[in-house]
Design a protein around this motif. Sequence first.
Motif, short mmCIF file in Angstrom:
data_model
loop_
_atom_site.label_atom_id
_atom_site.label_comp_id
_atom_site.label_asym_id
_atom_site.label_seq_id
_atom_site.Cartn_x
_atom_site.Cartn_y
_atom_site.Cartn_z
N ASN A 149 16.23 6.79 7.31
CA ASN A 149 17.40 7.40 6.66
C ASN A 149 17.06 8.01 5.30
N SER A 150 15.81 8.34 5.09
CA SER A 150 15.42 8.97 3.84
C SER A 150 15.58 10.49 3.94
N VAL A 151 15.67 11.15 2.81
CA VAL A 151 15.73 12.61 2.75
C VAL A 151 14.33 13.13 2.45
N ILE A 152 13.84 14.00 3.31
CA ILE A 152 12.49 14.55 3.17
C ILE A 152 12.59 15.95 2.59
N GLY A 153 12.30 16.10 1.30
CA GLY A 153 12.35 17.41 0.66
C GLY A 153 13.76 17.91 0.49
N ALA A 154 14.52 17.27 -0.41
CA ALA A 154 15.92 17.65 -0.60
C ALA A 154 16.08 19.12 -0.97
N ASP A 155 15.09 19.67 -1.69
CA ASP A 155 15.22 21.07 -2.10
C ASP A 155 14.92 22.04 -0.96
N GLN A 156 14.58 21.52 0.21
CA GLN A 156 14.35 22.37 1.38
C GLN A 156 15.57 22.42 2.31
N LYS A 157 16.67 21.84 1.89
CA LYS A 157 17.91 21.95 2.66
C LYS A 157 18.39 23.40 2.65
N VAL A 158 19.07 23.79 3.71
CA VAL A 158 19.70 25.12 3.76
C VAL A 158 21.18 24.93 4.05
N THR A 159 21.94 25.97 3.86
CA THR A 159 23.37 25.91 4.15
C THR A 159 23.60 25.89 5.66
N ALA A 160 24.77 25.42 6.04
CA ALA A 160 25.12 25.41 7.46
C ALA A 160 25.14 26.83 8.03
N GLN A 161 25.62 27.78 7.23
CA GLN A 161 25.66 29.17 7.68
C GLN A 161 24.25 29.67 7.98
N ARG A 162 23.31 29.39 7.06
CA ARG A 162 21.94 29.86 7.27
C ARG A 162 21.30 29.18 8.48
N ALA A 163 21.55 27.88 8.66
CA ALA A 163 20.99 27.17 9.80
C ALA A 163 21.56 27.69 11.12
N LEU A 164 22.85 28.05 11.11
CA LEU A 164 23.46 28.60 12.32
C LEU A 164 22.86 29.96 12.65
N GLU A 165 22.61 30.75 11.64
CA GLU A 165 21.96 32.06 11.88
C GLU A 165 20.58 31.87 12.50
N ALA A 166 19.88 30.79 12.11
CA ALA A 166 18.53 30.55 12.62
C ALA A 166 18.52 30.24 14.10
N ILE A 167 19.63 29.75 14.65
CA ILE A 167 19.68 29.42 16.08
C ILE A 167 20.56 30.40 16.85
N THR A 168 20.92 31.50 16.20
CA THR A 168 21.70 32.55 16.88
C THR A 168 21.09 33.92 16.63
N ILE A 169 21.53 34.61 15.59
CA ILE A 169 21.12 36.00 15.38
C ILE A 169 19.63 36.13 15.08
N ASP A 170 19.07 35.22 14.28
CA ASP A 170 17.64 35.34 13.98
C ASP A 170 16.78 34.97 15.16
#
Length: 595
Positions: free
Chosen positions: A520-541
Motif C-alpha cells: 500500500n505504498s506510493v511509488i513515485g508520487a510525482d509520477q501520478k497523472v490526472t484521471a483525464q490524462r490516464a483515460l486518454e492513454a487507454i483511448t485516443i492515444d
Amino acid sequence: MCRACVSPLIAHPSLFDQPLGFAGLQPIAPTRRGFMALSTAGLLGASLPLIGATRARAASDGTVDTIFKGGTIVPVAGAPAAEAIAVSGGKIVKLGAASDIMALATANTKIIDLQGRSLLPGLIDPHNHTVLSALYLELLTDIGYLKNKTREDVLNNLRQLVANAPEGQWVLVSNFDNLLQGGDLSREVLDSISTKHAIFVWYTNGHDACVNSLALQLAKIPEDIGELPGGSHFGRGPDGKLNGLVYEESGMLKVISAGMPKITPQLATKAINTFLQSVAASGNTLVHEPGTLKSEWIEPFTKIAAQAPVRTSASLMYEDIKGFEPYRKLGLGARAAQLPDTLFMLYGVKIVGDGSNQTRTGAQTQPYLNETFSGNTNFDAAQMKEMVAGVKAAGLPVLIHCNGDRTIDIALDAIEAGYGSSSEFGINRIEHATMLRQDQIERLKKLNVEPSFLMNHVTLYGAAYRDQLFGPERANFMDPAGACAKADLRFTLHSDSPCSPVGSLRLMQTAVTRICEIDNSVIGADQKVTAQRALEAITIDAARQLGLADRLGSLESGKDADFTILEDNPLTVDPSKISAIKVSETWVAGEKKFG
C-alpha cells in the motif's frame, strides 16, 4: 537469447496436433479471391457475416440505428460531456444535446437509456499477447499472486490440484511469481507435494519454470544435461545436482512436451474465443498483439477475428517481417491495415531489445541493487541500427521492447539513425520503457517517439523494485508517466497479458494513484497523472499508437461506434476505486458485444 515480453513457448509448433493447428484452419491464399472468400468461408463450419456490406447498407439509408441518452457521455477529446449520441451503420453520426439528437430518431431507431451510467470511447490495450494468453490460460491452471497471496497458499493450491488429478496426469500450472510469492520453488519442494504426479510450474515472467523429480524423469532429462540452444539450461543446487529450475524456452519445451496434451483446433479456437470474451468483459474493445502472432497464422486467425467480440490487431516480429508482403495491397504503413470483412488489423514491426527487470535481464546503465551486473541487451548497437533500418525500409513503424534504460539508449540511437524525427510511417514506440530516464523523455519528444507503459509493474512490483532491484530513487521514476505528461510527451498504458491481468481500468487507476498493492505504498508520487490524462492513454492515444486515430479513441462524428459503458464515471470517482467500477456493456462498431 532473444526474450519476448512473454515466452512464445506455449505456441511452439511441436505442441500442436497439426500445422497451423492453433486455429485448425488452412490459410486462404492472400489474394483478392482469398480475401473475398473470408467473408463466406466457415469458421470450423460456421458461416461468417459480411460485416462491411451489412454496415454499409445500414449507413446509406439515412436512418439512425441507435441513440444513447440519459447518462454521462465522455468524448475524451477535450469536448464537454454530451447528453446523447446517435449511431448508424457502425459509425457515430452525431453527439450533443439530447433534443438535437432525438430529432434524428425514426420509428426504427432504438433508444437506449443509460440510466445514469457513463459511456466512453472503447478502451484499448495496445500491448496484449492475445493468442498466447488464450492458450496459456486454457492449458495451465493459474496459481498466481492474485489468487494465492502467500507461499503457503501456493503450496496448498498445488496440493489440492494434485489431489484432484487423475492417476498419471501431469499438474501444469502457471503465473507463479517468485518476487511476490516467497522466492524460487525447487525440485525438493515440489517433490514434497507429490512424487506420483509430475508437476510443471511456469513462472509469470515466462522465461523460468520449476519441476519435480518425476517430471524430469518422464521428460528424460539426465543429471549431466548441459546448456541447450538459446542459452536454455537446468538449474543446479550447491551439491551440483539438478534443483528443478528450468530456464528459457528449449529447456522448458523438453519438459512440457512430455506432459501436455497436443493442442487441437477445437481447443485452441475455444481458448481464443473465451479469452476475447474476457477482454470484452473487462471493458476493452480493441487489443493489439505485439509480435507474437506469426505471419502464417494471419489468415486462420482472420476467420476467428471475423466473429470476435472485440477488435484485434497485430504486429509481426522483425524476423518475420517478410510475412507482411502479401498484405501490402491493404495499405500497410502509418495507418493500420484492416483485413476485409473482419475487425482484425495489421500494424508495425516488433523488436525485443532486452529481457525483464524482474529477472534482472533488463539492460541498465547502472548495476542492479547490491549487484555488480546491469543486465544485457539482446542486440548490440550496430545490430539494432541494422534492424530498425530494415523496418523503416519496409515503410512501417517500429515497436521496440526496452525494459532497461541502456536498451532505450540503443533503441533511440537506432531510431534516430533510421527515421530521424519522422513519423511518416507511423508512431515509433518504446514498449514498456520501465526505467526511462528524464533525458530520454526529452529525446523521445524530439524524435516523435512515444512510450507505452506496463503500469501494472507499479501496482505489483513497485515495492520489489524499491527494495530488491533498484533502490528508492530509481524505483520512484519507474514508468514515469508524470514526467512524460509534464513534457507533453504522449504515452499509453498496456497490460502485456498474460504477464499481468487484462483490464485497462486497473492500469488507469495505478497511473493516477501510483499505489503498490503489495504494501500500500506510493511509488513515485510525482509520477501520478490526472484521471483525464490516464483515460486518454487507454483511448485516443492508444488508437494513435496503433494507426487508428482517425477511426477510434474518441467520440466524434464519423468515427467507429466503439463504446465502453461503465456503472460510474472514472473521471469523477475516488481514484482508488477506478478499477472497481463495474463494466456494464461494450459495443464494437455499433453492436453490443458484452453486457
